[in-house]
Design a protein around this motif. Structure first.
Motif, PDB file in Angstrom:
ATOM      1  N   ILE A 166      -7.587  -8.048  -1.438  1.00 20.30           N
ATOM      2  CA  ILE A 166      -7.007  -6.662  -1.579  1.00 20.30           C
ATOM      3  C   ILE A 166      -5.918  -6.864  -2.536  1.00 20.30           C
ATOM      4  O   ILE A 166      -5.709  -6.033  -3.206  1.00 20.30           O
ATOM      5  CB  ILE A 166      -6.579  -6.199  -0.292  1.00 20.30           C
ATOM      6  N   ALA A 167      -4.999  -7.836  -2.345  1.00 28.00           N
ATOM      7  CA  ALA A 167      -3.688  -7.907  -3.038  1.00 28.00           C
ATOM      8  C   ALA A 167      -4.121  -8.115  -4.392  1.00 28.00           C
ATOM      9  O   ALA A 167      -3.427  -7.437  -5.601  1.00 28.00           O
ATOM     10  CB  ALA A 167      -2.733  -9.110  -2.400  1.00 28.00           C
ATOM     11  N   GLY A 168      -5.110  -8.779  -4.919  1.00 20.64           N
ATOM     12  CA  GLY A 168      -5.378  -9.426  -6.132  1.00 20.64           C
ATOM     13  C   GLY A 168      -6.027  -7.957  -6.833  1.00 20.64           C
ATOM     14  O   GLY A 168      -5.775  -7.819  -7.954  1.00 20.64           O
ATOM     15  N   LEU A 169      -6.871  -7.130  -5.864  1.00 19.55           N
ATOM     16  CA  LEU A 169      -7.464  -5.919  -6.675  1.00 19.55           C
ATOM     17  C   LEU A 169      -6.092  -4.986  -6.745  1.00 19.55           C
ATOM     18  O   LEU A 169      -6.193  -4.321  -8.010  1.00 19.55           O
ATOM     19  CB  LEU A 169      -8.128  -5.161  -5.542  1.00 19.55           C
ATOM     20  N   ALA A 170      -5.199  -5.170  -6.132  1.00 17.71           N
ATOM     21  CA  ALA A 170      -3.846  -4.219  -6.432  1.00 17.71           C
ATOM     22  C   ALA A 170      -3.105  -4.549  -7.592  1.00 17.71           C
ATOM     23  O   ALA A 170      -2.803  -3.787  -8.309  1.00 17.71           O
ATOM     24  CB  ALA A 170      -2.791  -4.154  -5.008  1.00 17.71           C
ATOM     25  N   ILE A 171      -3.154  -5.833  -7.867  1.00 15.92           N
ATOM     26  CA  ILE A 171      -2.758  -6.275  -9.134  1.00 15.92           C
ATOM     27  C   ILE A 171      -3.484  -5.702 -10.392  1.00 15.92           C
ATOM     28  O   ILE A 171      -2.868  -5.112 -11.215  1.00 15.92           O
ATOM     29  CB  ILE A 171      -2.420  -7.854  -9.253  1.00 15.92           C
ATOM     30  N   ARG A 172      -4.669  -5.926 -10.273  1.00 17.69           N
ATOM     31  CA  ARG A 172      -5.582  -5.581 -11.344  1.00 17.69           C
ATOM     32  C   ARG A 172      -5.518  -4.073 -11.656  1.00 17.69           C
ATOM     33  O   ARG A 172      -5.613  -3.474 -12.529  1.00 17.69           O
ATOM     34  CB  ARG A 172      -6.853  -5.838 -10.935  1.00 17.69           C
ATOM     35  N   THR A 198       1.333  -1.236  -3.545  1.00 20.76           N
ATOM     36  CA  THR A 198       0.235  -1.738  -2.237  1.00 20.76           C
ATOM     37  C   THR A 198       0.025  -3.188  -2.599  1.00 20.76           C
ATOM     38  O   THR A 198       0.067  -3.918  -1.370  1.00 20.76           O
ATOM     39  CB  THR A 198      -1.034  -0.974  -2.928  1.00 20.76           C
ATOM     40  N   TYR A 199       0.300  -3.881  -3.597  1.00 19.62           N
ATOM     41  CA  TYR A 199       0.265  -5.389  -3.333  1.00 19.62           C
ATOM     42  C   TYR A 199       1.493  -5.897  -2.468  1.00 19.62           C
ATOM     43  O   TYR A 199       1.271  -6.783  -2.110  1.00 19.62           O
ATOM     44  CB  TYR A 199       0.488  -5.893  -4.830  1.00 19.62           C
ATOM     45  N   GLN A 200       2.753  -5.498  -2.698  1.00 13.92           N
ATOM     46  CA  GLN A 200       3.888  -5.929  -2.010  1.00 13.92           C
ATOM     47  C   GLN A 200       3.805  -5.776  -0.466  1.00 13.92           C
ATOM     48  O   GLN A 200       3.786  -6.561   0.276  1.00 13.92           O
ATOM     49  CB  GLN A 200       5.127  -5.195  -2.324  1.00 13.92           C
ATOM     50  N   ALA A 201       2.938  -4.325  -0.084  1.00 18.32           N
ATOM     51  CA  ALA A 201       2.610  -4.194   1.359  1.00 18.32           C
ATOM     52  C   ALA A 201       1.896  -4.946   1.769  1.00 18.32           C
ATOM     53  O   ALA A 201       1.671  -5.832   3.007  1.00 18.32           O
ATOM     54  CB  ALA A 201       2.201  -2.747   1.505  1.00 18.32           C
ATOM     55  N   VAL A 202       0.631  -5.285   1.262  1.00 13.42           N
ATOM     56  CA  VAL A 202      -0.405  -6.285   1.651  1.00 13.42           C
ATOM     57  C   VAL A 202      -0.122  -7.643   1.701  1.00 13.42           C
ATOM     58  O   VAL A 202      -0.187  -8.344   2.570  1.00 13.42           O
ATOM     59  CB  VAL A 202      -1.815  -6.193   0.656  1.00 13.42           C
TER      60      VAL A 202
END
Length: 268
Positions: A246-252, A258-262
């Protein structure tokens, strides 16, 4: 009488000739029947009055029936367990002892037994001059009951004034009576020790079986706990990988918050 000492006194001038026939008395402990053995195995403790009644039944044929001796056996609560039919005619007629043992004042008296128990025989004499010998049955410091035998005249004390009294018996007969009740007590006590060892053995077997069941239950619980811990490790690993995806999807998608929260949740 079986198991009793005898003596003869020749008070005449002619020689005396005697024919002696000896039948050895059985003094071994009674055999334990199968149904009794199974019942003993299920007991936590031995019911002493019940034990004494069962043992007397086993002893009747081998030891009690052959005796031609006035004898009674009582349990620890002073209740009669056995009564012979060899009481003197005088006792039957005067005290009606055959109808009820307690009609005899010597039998009716209350014996007070307190530990430590005296394991020897004692003697009492009634108003008619008849002697009764009493022996407590003590096994391993426990009072099982007592034996009373005798109703004999020993020639000690005053001369008889009543008609129909039994004849005086010699000292050897008295010794024989005491010897017989000691043998009976010994047989009962030996049997009690055997039964007590059986109960203790079965108690130990049950304790060992309980320990084995507890050990098996602990082993099963340990296996279940290990499986749960292993499943927890798998679940944590799966959740960590999912959060990283999910974090990878947030970066893309350039969703930095969202990336930091995940990422924080994954670290947690």
């Amino acid at each position: 009488s079986t198991g009793m000492a005898h003596e003869s006194v020749n008070d005449g001038d002619e020689p005396i000739v005697k024919l002696l026939i000896s039948i050895p008395a059985l003094t071994m402990a009674p055999k334990v029947r199968m149904n009794e053995a199974e019942r003993v195995k299920r007991q936590e403790t031995i019911d002493r009055p019940e034990f004494l009644r069962d043992t007397v039944k086993e002893l009747f044929r081998s030891m009690l029936a052959p005796l031609k001796l006035p004898l009674a056996i009582f349990d620890s609560e002073q209740k009669p367990v056995y009564k012979s039919r060899e009481y003197p005619e005088y006792c039957r007629r005067t005290c009606r002892i055959e109808e009820n043992l307690e009609n005899c004042k010597l039998v009716n008296r209350k014996n007070v037994w307190v530990p430590p128990y005296y394991e020897g025989a004692s003697a009492c004499v009634c108003e008619h001059g008849l002697w009764v010998y009493t022996l407590p049955i003590v096994a391993g410091g426990e009072l099982l009951g007592y034996i009373e035998a005798g109703h004999v005249r020993t020639g000690k004390g005053e001369e008889a004034t009543e008609e129909g009294l039994p004849y005086n018996v010699p000292d050897s007969t008295v010794r024989g009576i005491v010897q017989v009740i000691h043998k009976l007590s010994e047989a009962i006590c030996n049997h009690y020790e055997v039964c007590r060892m059986q109960v203790a053995l079965q108690h130990n077997v049950r304790m060992l079986s309980d320990r084995r069941r507890e050990e098996a239950l602990l082993q099963e619980t340990l296996r279940t706990t290990k499986d749960q811990a292993f499943n927890l490790q798998i679940n944590q690993h799966f959740l960590f990988n999912t959060l990283n995806t999910i974090a990878g999807l947030a970066i893309r998608e350039e969703a930095i918050s969202t990336y930091q929260a995940v990422g924080d949740l994954a670290q947690l």
